[in-house]
Design a protein around this motif. Structure first.
Motif, PDB file in Angstrom:
ATOM      1  N   GLU A  95       0.808  -1.213   0.000  1.00  0.00           N
ATOM      2  CA  GLU A  95       0.000   0.000   0.000  1.00  0.00           C
ATOM      3  C   GLU A  95       0.848   1.272   0.000  1.00  0.00           C
ATOM      4  O   GLU A  95       0.378   2.337  -0.409  1.00  0.00           O
ATOM      5  CB  GLU A  95      -0.978  -0.012   1.171  1.00  0.00           C
ATOM      6  CG  GLU A  95      -1.991  -1.154   1.073  1.00  0.00           C
ATOM      7  CD  GLU A  95      -3.185  -0.960   1.982  1.00  0.00           C
ATOM      8  OE1 GLU A  95      -3.738   0.156   1.996  1.00  0.00           O
ATOM      9  OE2 GLU A  95      -3.555  -1.932   2.670  1.00  0.00           O
ATOM     10  N   GLY A  96       2.104   1.155   0.451  1.00  0.00           N
ATOM     11  CA  GLY A  96       2.998   2.298   0.346  1.00  0.00           C
ATOM     12  C   GLY A  96       3.251   2.650  -1.112  1.00  0.00           C
ATOM     13  O   GLY A  96       3.194   3.819  -1.512  1.00  0.00           O
ATOM     14  N   GLU A  97       3.520   1.611  -1.912  1.00  0.00           N
ATOM     15  CA  GLU A  97       3.746   1.843  -3.340  1.00  0.00           C
ATOM     16  C   GLU A  97       2.448   2.223  -4.049  1.00  0.00           C
ATOM     17  O   GLU A  97       2.463   3.007  -5.006  1.00  0.00           O
ATOM     18  CB  GLU A  97       4.363   0.597  -3.983  1.00  0.00           C
ATOM     19  CG  GLU A  97       5.764   0.283  -3.495  1.00  0.00           C
ATOM     20  CD  GLU A  97       6.686   1.506  -3.574  1.00  0.00           C
ATOM     21  OE1 GLU A  97       6.792   2.112  -4.656  1.00  0.00           O
ATOM     22  OE2 GLU A  97       7.279   1.855  -2.530  1.00  0.00           O
ATOM     23  N   ALA A  99       0.091   4.038  -2.774  1.00  0.00           N
ATOM     24  CA  ALA A  99      -0.115   5.460  -2.490  1.00  0.00           C
ATOM     25  C   ALA A  99       0.784   6.324  -3.364  1.00  0.00           C
ATOM     26  O   ALA A  99       0.353   7.365  -3.877  1.00  0.00           O
ATOM     27  CB  ALA A  99       0.148   5.740  -1.013  1.00  0.00           C
ATOM     28  N   ALA A 100       2.041   5.894  -3.545  1.00  0.00           N
ATOM     29  CA  ALA A 100       2.970   6.654  -4.379  1.00  0.00           C
ATOM     30  C   ALA A 100       2.480   6.719  -5.818  1.00  0.00           C
ATOM     31  O   ALA A 100       2.537   7.775  -6.465  1.00  0.00           O
ATOM     32  CB  ALA A 100       4.359   6.013  -4.317  1.00  0.00           C
ATOM     33  N   THR A 142      -4.810   3.788  -8.504  1.00  0.00           N
ATOM     34  CA  THR A 142      -3.546   3.457  -9.170  1.00  0.00           C
ATOM     35  C   THR A 142      -3.766   3.086 -10.634  1.00  0.00           C
ATOM     36  O   THR A 142      -2.824   3.097 -11.425  1.00  0.00           O
ATOM     37  CB  THR A 142      -2.853   2.265  -8.485  1.00  0.00           C
ATOM     38  OG1 THR A 142      -3.663   1.083  -8.620  1.00  0.00           O
ATOM     39  CG2 THR A 142      -2.588   2.543  -7.015  1.00  0.00           C
ATOM     40  N   ILE A 186      -1.950  11.217   4.800  1.00  0.00           N
ATOM     41  CA  ILE A 186      -1.904  10.509   3.513  1.00  0.00           C
ATOM     42  C   ILE A 186      -2.737  11.265   2.480  1.00  0.00           C
ATOM     43  O   ILE A 186      -2.301  11.481   1.345  1.00  0.00           O
ATOM     44  CB  ILE A 186      -2.426   9.067   3.667  1.00  0.00           C
ATOM     45  CG1 ILE A 186      -1.517   8.253   4.594  1.00  0.00           C
ATOM     46  CG2 ILE A 186      -2.524   8.378   2.299  1.00  0.00           C
ATOM     47  CD1 ILE A 186      -2.099   6.916   5.026  1.00  0.00           C
ATOM     48  N   ASN A 195       4.203  12.045  -4.574  1.00  0.00           N
ATOM     49  CA  ASN A 195       4.283  10.585  -4.434  1.00  0.00           C
ATOM     50  C   ASN A 195       5.201  10.151  -3.289  1.00  0.00           C
ATOM     51  O   ASN A 195       4.930   9.167  -2.602  1.00  0.00           O
ATOM     52  CB  ASN A 195       4.719   9.940  -5.758  1.00  0.00           C
ATOM     53  CG  ASN A 195       6.071  10.423  -6.246  1.00  0.00           C
ATOM     54  OD1 ASN A 195       6.568  11.454  -5.804  1.00  0.00           O
ATOM     55  ND2 ASN A 195       6.667   9.682  -7.145  1.00  0.00           N
ATOM     56  N   GLN A 196       6.294  10.872  -3.080  1.00  0.00           N
ATOM     57  CA  GLN A 196       7.208  10.492  -2.001  1.00  0.00           C
ATOM     58  C   GLN A 196       6.562  10.709  -0.634  1.00  0.00           C
ATOM     59  O   GLN A 196       6.692   9.876   0.267  1.00  0.00           O
ATOM     60  CB  GLN A 196       8.510  11.285  -2.115  1.00  0.00           C
ATOM     61  CG  GLN A 196       9.329  10.931  -3.345  1.00  0.00           C
ATOM     62  CD  GLN A 196      10.679  11.635  -3.363  1.00  0.00           C
ATOM     63  OE1 GLN A 196      11.053  12.324  -2.409  1.00  0.00           O
ATOM     64  NE2 GLN A 196      11.416  11.479  -4.454  1.00  0.00           N
ATOM     65  N   ARG A 199       3.917   7.971  -0.064  1.00  0.00           N
ATOM     66  CA  ARG A 199       4.525   6.696   0.336  1.00  0.00           C
ATOM     67  C   ARG A 199       4.978   6.748   1.796  1.00  0.00           C
ATOM     68  O   ARG A 199       4.718   5.825   2.581  1.00  0.00           O
ATOM     69  CB  ARG A 199       5.719   6.375  -0.561  1.00  0.00           C
ATOM     70  CG  ARG A 199       6.420   5.064  -0.190  1.00  0.00           C
ATOM     71  CD  ARG A 199       7.739   4.887  -0.919  1.00  0.00           C
ATOM     72  NE  ARG A 199       7.555   4.679  -2.341  1.00  0.00           N
ATOM     73  CZ  ARG A 199       7.920   5.554  -3.266  1.00  0.00           C
ATOM     74  NH1 ARG A 199       8.456   6.724  -2.901  1.00  0.00           N
ATOM     75  NH2 ARG A 199       7.740   5.284  -4.552  1.00  0.00           N
ATOM     76  N   MET A 202       2.039   6.673   4.255  1.00  0.00           N
ATOM     77  CA  MET A 202       1.463   5.332   4.375  1.00  0.00           C
ATOM     78  C   MET A 202       2.364   4.437   5.217  1.00  0.00           C
ATOM     79  O   MET A 202       1.885   3.666   6.064  1.00  0.00           O
ATOM     80  CB  MET A 202       1.249   4.730   2.993  1.00  0.00           C
ATOM     81  CG  MET A 202       0.473   3.422   3.001  1.00  0.00           C
ATOM     82  SD  MET A 202      -1.271   3.616   3.489  1.00  0.00           S
ATOM     83  CE  MET A 202      -1.994   4.239   1.963  1.00  0.00           C
ATOM     84  N   HIS A 203       3.685   4.549   5.003  1.00  0.00           N
ATOM     85  CA  HIS A 203       4.625   3.749   5.796  1.00  0.00           C
ATOM     86  C   HIS A 203       4.548   4.125   7.275  1.00  0.00           C
ATOM     87  O   HIS A 203       4.606   3.249   8.156  1.00  0.00           O
ATOM     88  CB  HIS A 203       6.044   3.936   5.273  1.00  0.00           C
ATOM     89  CG  HIS A 203       6.318   3.207   4.001  1.00  0.00           C
ATOM     90  ND1 HIS A 203       7.442   3.430   3.213  1.00  0.00           N
ATOM     91  CD2 HIS A 203       5.605   2.233   3.353  1.00  0.00           C
ATOM     92  CE1 HIS A 203       7.411   2.628   2.161  1.00  0.00           C
ATOM     93  NE2 HIS A 203       6.313   1.903   2.226  1.00  0.00           N
TER      94      HIS A 203
END
Length: 245
Positions: A95-97, A99-100, A142, A186, A195-196, A199, A202-203
């Motif tokens: 989900e981190g990716e 979100a990015a 996405t 988020i 995007n950074q 991510r 989310m992390h």
């Protein structure tokens, strides 16, 4: 003949999506208009496909409600050997990716839908469903069906694994304000198309969650040690001997 082949082609595509897990048993299929746009066919073709799917017992049409996916007779059993820690780590990575990626593709309508889930969390209006909707909106944003499927499957484990459900319930019910704050961060990153930051936010969300799970596990272990100590002390205590003396 061409029309007939066309709607059967749609039937096969929807069945493939059901088998892949994109459309889960019990879930409602997208509206007729949305399906027509997705498969680039007319709405009458979608209606024919839905009728065929109903005959094949893949879906159930509920008048005034929608079209719902039926459980397959050969549906796989839920994965019960996944711990809450494993699930949370996997969700953070996937989900981190997501979100990015979503930060570059999310629409204004989807951002409004995300804001609605935040409002529901703040008002405590079925916050668990709002939480799920928040993450699924990002996954759909996405525009990647593989990512969407991965996130759907991870949520299925969360919803069907008894150990995971208990662990998450205990943690999430005690940190609603933190959850709201993290989801808001988020959302803000996505709104800025960063995007950074999306991510990282989310992390951070999942990092706090997994640490909370560890703390709960430690507290549970300490309580068990305390209980066993009390039982052992009662078994071997000399208090009753001393009183008799």
């Amino acid at each position: 003949m061409k029309s007939r082949r066309l709607f059967w082609n749609i039937v096969e595509k929807i069945e493939q999506l059901i088998e892949s897990g994109l459309y889960q048993p019990g879930s409602r299929l997208p509206p007729e208009r949305e399906l027509a746009e997705t498969f680039d066919v007319s709405r009458p073709t979608i209606r024919e496909a839905i009728i065929a799917l109903e005959v094949r017992e893949r879906v159930e049409v509920k008048t005034g409600s929608g079209v719902y996916v039926l459980a397959s007779k050969h549906a796989p059993k839920p994965l019960n050997n996944i711990s809450a820690f494993e699930l949370t780590q996997a969700r953070a990575l996937v989900e981190g990716e997501a979100a990015a990626l979503a930060a570059t593709t999310i629409t204004d309508d989807e951002l409004r839908d995300l804001k609605s889930t935040l409002d529901a969390m703040e008002k405590e209006e079925n916050p668990e469903h709002a939480d799920r909707d928040f993450h699924m909106i990002i996954s759909r944003a996405t525009r990647n069906n593989a990512i969407l499927l991965a996130v759907e499957n991870l949520w299925q484990v969360r919803d069907t694994n008894a150990e995971v459900k208990a662990a998450y319930k205990g943690v999430c019910s005690q940190s609603s304000s933190k959850r709201l704050h993290e989801h808001t961060v988020i959302y803000q990153a996505l709104k800025k198309r960063d995007n950074q930051a999306a991510r990282a936010a989310m992390h951070q969300h999942f990092n706090r969650l997994i640490n909370a799970l560890f703390e709960a596990k430690e507290a549970q272990a300490l309580e068990e040690v305390r209980r066993q100590t009390i039982e052992t002390r009662g078994l071997y205590s000399l208090s009753h001997v001393i009183k008799q003396a």
